[in-house]
Design a protein around this motif. Structure first.
Motif, PDB file in Angstrom:
ATOM      1  N   HIS A   1      -2.097   3.645   2.863  1.00 32.24           N
ATOM      2  CA  HIS A   1      -3.308   2.831   2.989  1.00 32.24           C
ATOM      3  C   HIS A   1      -4.048   2.603   1.669  1.00 32.24           C
TER       4      HIS A   1
ATOM      5  N   SER B   1      -9.785  -8.121   5.382  1.00 30.81           N
ATOM      6  CA  SER B   1      -8.597  -7.309   5.120  1.00 30.81           C
ATOM      7  C   SER B   1      -8.287  -6.443   6.327  1.00 30.81           C
ATOM      8  N   ARG B   2      -6.986  -6.305   6.576  1.00 27.26           N
ATOM      9  CA  ARG B   2      -6.550  -5.490   7.718  1.00 27.26           C
ATOM     10  C   ARG B   2      -5.270  -4.769   7.350  1.00 27.26           C
ATOM     11  N   ASP B   3      -5.252  -3.464   7.562  1.00 18.26           N
ATOM     12  CA  ASP B   3      -4.030  -2.696   7.346  1.00 18.26           C
ATOM     13  C   ASP B   3      -3.065  -2.969   8.492  1.00 18.26           C
TER      14      ASP B   3
ATOM     15  N   ALA C   1      -0.849  -4.466   3.905  1.00 17.57           N
ATOM     16  CA  ALA C   1      -2.112  -5.009   4.411  1.00 17.57           C
ATOM     17  C   ALA C   1      -2.070  -6.528   4.317  1.00 17.57           C
ATOM     18  N   GLU C   2      -2.850  -7.174   5.189  1.00 20.35           N
ATOM     19  CA  GLU C   2      -2.985  -8.624   5.110  1.00 20.35           C
ATOM     20  C   GLU C   2      -4.434  -8.951   4.799  1.00 20.35           C
ATOM     21  N   HIS C   3      -4.608 -10.104   4.124  1.00 20.22           N
ATOM     22  CA  HIS C   3      -5.930 -10.509   3.672  1.00 20.22           C
ATOM     23  C   HIS C   3      -6.117 -11.994   3.957  1.00 20.22           C
TER      24      HIS C   3
ATOM     25  N   SER D   1       0.844  -1.193   0.000  1.00 17.80           N
ATOM     26  CA  SER D   1       0.000   0.000   0.000  1.00 17.80           C
ATOM     27  C   SER D   1       0.879   1.242   0.000  1.00 17.80           C
TER      28      SER D   1
END
Length: 174
Positions: free
Chosen positions: A50, A81-83, A89-91, A47
């Motif tokens: 973000h 999804s998480r920043d 970010a991870e998914h 990213s």
């Protein structure tokens, strides 16, 4: 509140776009869901402040690997999804079984969910609202993940951009 042990089913055939099915928010709004019995694969994207840079490429590759392994879930889909930072970010992709070559994982615990609709720039407002909702129910929460229910093209087609926020409920230490 009752804890749901099963994710809501989705009608994947309710799909005018050939891409994302129509999302029905009522099954996801203000629920507590337990994700312990679900298998996920975890991937990362880059990213810039973000804003995702390689999400399309990573998601396509991941979905192709999941499909090739026969690990698609037939009656629902979920990508959380998480920043991790402004740069990464991870998914978590819900899968039917482990997928060789990808990082397989499980998520533990109960998650409170709430559905929001609007532009992604509203995320800080939504997170604050979710925190207030959970605190109002006497729940202490930890961390947020988002389920973007449709891609931007499908959100435009359906006229709604639904996002389900998940927040992990902290267990009482007593």
């Amino acid at each position: 509140m009752e804890v749901l042990k099963k994710l809501p089913e989705m009608d994947l055939t309710d799909n005018e776009t050939g891409c994302c099915p129509r999302f029905h928010p009522e099954k996801w709004h203000d629920q507590i869901m337990n994700l312990e019995n679900y298998q996920f694969v975890k991937v990362f994207t880059k990213s810039m402040l973000h804003m995702p840079l390689n999400m399309g490429k990573v998601f396509s590759k991941t979905m192709n690997e999941i499909t090739a392994a026969g690990a698609d879930v037939k009656d629902k889909y979920l990508i959380l999804s998480r920043d991790l930072s402004a740069w990464k970010a991870e998914h978590y992709f819900l899968v039917e079984k482990e997928v060789q070559g990808l990082e397989n994982t499980k998520l533990s615990g109960d998650f409170f969910t709430s559905v929001y609709e609007g532009e992604f720039k509203e995320m800080p407002t939504w997170m604050k609202d979710l925190k207030e909702k959970t605190n109002g129910k006497g729940l202490e929460t930890d961390d947020f993940m988002a389920f973007y229910t449709t891609c931007p093209k499908c959100a435009k087609h359906y006229g709604k951009n639904y996002v389900v926020l998940f927040t992990k409920i902290k267990k009482d230490k007593n």
